[in-house]
Design a protein around this motif. Sequence first.
Motif, short mmCIF file in Angstrom:
data_model
loop_
_atom_site.label_atom_id
_atom_site.label_comp_id
_atom_site.label_asym_id
_atom_site.label_seq_id
_atom_site.Cartn_x
_atom_site.Cartn_y
_atom_site.Cartn_z
N LYS A 84 0.90 -1.26 0.10
CA LYS A 84 0.01 0.07 0.02
C LYS A 84 0.81 1.36 -0.27
O LYS A 84 0.57 2.15 -0.81
N ASN A 85 1.95 1.39 0.82
CA ASN A 85 2.89 2.40 0.91
C ASN A 85 3.33 2.93 -0.52
O ASN A 85 3.62 3.91 -0.82
N LEU A 86 3.72 1.64 -1.09
CA LEU A 86 4.35 1.88 -2.26
C LEU A 86 3.77 2.12 -3.58
O LEU A 86 3.95 2.88 -4.51
N ALA A 87 2.48 1.64 -3.44
CA ALA A 87 1.46 1.93 -4.46
C ALA A 87 1.05 3.42 -4.58
O ALA A 87 0.85 4.10 -5.47
N LYS A 88 1.07 4.09 -3.31
CA LYS A 88 0.77 5.43 -3.18
C LYS A 88 1.94 5.94 -4.08
O LYS A 88 1.80 7.34 -4.50
N LEU A 89 3.24 5.88 -4.01
CA LEU A 89 4.30 6.43 -4.77
C LEU A 89 4.11 5.69 -6.24
O LEU A 89 5.29 5.85 -6.90
N ASN A 90 3.15 5.14 -6.54
CA ASN A 90 3.07 4.64 -8.16
C ASN A 90 3.87 3.36 -8.28
O ASN A 90 4.51 3.42 -9.32
N ARG A 91 3.92 2.53 -7.30
CA ARG A 91 5.10 1.51 -7.65
C ARG A 91 4.49 0.19 -7.09
O ARG A 91 3.62 -0.02 -6.49
N THR A 92 4.88 -0.66 -7.88
CA THR A 92 4.46 -2.05 -7.65
C THR A 92 5.78 -3.10 -7.24
O THR A 92 6.78 -2.60 -7.64
#
Lengths: 399, 399
Positions: free
Chosen positions: B238-246
């Motif tokens: 979730k934290n990384l999805a907010k930075l547009n990352r997978t």
Amino acid sequence: MKRIVGIAILGFGTVGQGVYKIIKEKHDSIMYYTNAEIDIKKILVRNFNKEYKVEIDRNLLTNNFEEILNDDAIDIIVEVTSSIDQAKDMMVMAMNKGKDIVSANKAAISKYFNELNDLARDNNLHFLHEAAVAGGIPVLKPLGDLVMENDITRVRGILNGTCNFILSKMTEEGEDYENVLKKAQELGYAEADPSSDVDGIDTLRKLRILSTMAFRQDVDENDILLEGISNIKACDIKNLAKLNRTIKLIGDAWVEDEKIKAIVQPVAVYSNSYFASVREAYNSVTVYGDMVGELKFYGAGAGMLPTANAVTNDIIDILFDRQSKVRLGEGLNRQITKDEIKGDFYVRYNSEIISLDSFKRKKLTNESYLIKNCQYEKLKRALKKDSNSIIIRLESEDY
Amino acid sequence: MKRIVGIAILGFGTVGQGVYKIIKEKHDSIMYYTNAEIDIKKILVRNFNKEYKVEIDRNLLTNNFEEILNDDAIDIIVEVTSSIDQAKDMMVMAMNKGKDIVSANKAAISKYFNELNDLARDNNLHFLHEAAVAGGIPVLKPLGDLVMENDITRVRGILNGTCNFILSKMTEEGEDYENVLKKAQELGYAEADPSSDVDGIDTLRKLRILSTMAFRQDVDENDILLEGISNIKACDIKNLAKLNRTIKLIGDAWVEDEKIKAIVQPVAVYSNSYFASVREAYNSVTVYGDMVGELKFYGAGAGMLPTANAVTNDIIDILFDRQSKVRLGEGLNRQITKDEIKGDFYVRYNSEIISLDSFKRKKLTNESYLIKNCQYEKLKRALKKDSNSIIIRLESEDY
């Protein structure tokens, strides 16, 4: 004891010069792995006074093909000219003299695919042409492996770097086709006469080669439906972007209900799909086999060194007799049909010239419409009078 | 006149059964293209009473390896067991008896890569193992071609289907690691003891094989930094999805300043990047060569038929002596360094146990931080006390 293999390069354009460069620069490495020396004996050119991007021994240049043909020290012919019939004649003559062939000439290979492959097989010679499809991507060699133990049901790809470069730039910079084409020509990505690229003919030739090898049955140029990109306008890119789609020129051939269908056309793929991520002058080919599943290959579709890399690899494979000769299947004669190609389409046309009242359609803008589950050929005929109209296939969910 | 080639299959799990199935089902097609019949003479198993997914002639089963070793009609050994040292011993004994080897056993190949390849070369035998890296994707064979005329500067890939399946499901369904792992085990995508997959060891073995072949210099298991995925939590996704990352588990080896660097670790790639589009149990490998540029290969990283397809193709290549034997470069001894691997990282740790005050960091949540341009090993040491902590590399713009 090292082996010396004599080659001649026919045509000394970008690819020919790239082959020269790789053979010289990678001499030690090639020798280390093959224990063979590739000796460039002759280079066939028309004009002796041209400047080249690589430094060469000008004594190698000749304009006399007979000299090459009759030189028994030349084992392999590297045919990288831009001619068609003349190239084929030279390849036939060379094979009749017992010489193996490597070619990057998709136009000649597509037109004379069976004749050239049959002649090579009958004479137990190699006729390799990895560079003719998707430039630097190794795809014909793996395909030649796969057909032995797979039924291939589909081959599909972005096969022309020029078109993909133009469409990428139009999408990313919002510019119109003409402006981008001009830039592409200035950058050397498109030729002065770009028609064989932008009209989809180059893609069609590559699909003809790919699908014939994949389906192990002759899929001729005339069997493939064709629509190019030259009518695509900035407004089409914009209209489709609103539907979350990106336009790509795709060659697609598949087996459906025991029939073969093949088409080259602009496709509006989903903007987050794999094909949308293939940008600039890159190419990609996907192959579906019943054992291996889906495979995707990606790389430079053109360019001096990537293409020359594929040619050089074919030369090395000939040294070691390392690739299967192309051989179509036995008793395979599935019907090849154009009429049955259906789909969902985006169309733009001038409604003052054309009426599409008989088609069930959804209006997008004053000039553009979406049409569901329609026969492509019927739509094409209906739009015939408007030479500026465009049909773009909409990638379906399960595409 | 057709040729008959006797083979024995060692181990009859998923891959072994797949090989049996392909050889039987594609018998006519293989015969048509090779003019050879692949005759399965023996199958080595531990237990005679097992049920198999394919129907077999039970007379082929044996638990006596000597019987296979001493059968001169067996030309090729297909080693698809799950052992390591025993598998290696059997391969060595078989080569000493003049038998060629095909193996899908990445653990044994990684551990004994040089010994097995050297023995094969010294005895002029084949030791092929396409299926050991990236399952059904043809990548080792093209790599063996490319090294002859390219300096390879990087190989990188999603190499483990289990990890990619788990990370895909966590990303798409927001579930925690433990739940997804359980589902993966129920579906047969993960083993009862999943540690070699989720701890990154399987990826490390594949990277060891890939990078050694690509850089033509021994890159040992111990040369590769390792971080697995088992500490990744739903909150990290979730934290990384907010930075547009997978998050993807990526094996990556590259040449930088004439040094070799290699690492297996979770990487937060951009969500619209190519690697983010590699989902489920699929694998992908990218290769960079100075002549060919960037190549990407994509396909099924595991599964009965894709993996068995790669094994069968190796068998056919042996019939025709069609692949180069692996041979490392001469005089190549670039330094292999772990200490110099730097990057930008996402870290999550318990700040009651650990202090990272000495690192310049940006707070994301109470437990997670971003750290710029930091040495990986230093960070790893600092987090050592917290066994639940996780370090995820942030893909840089130019990744």
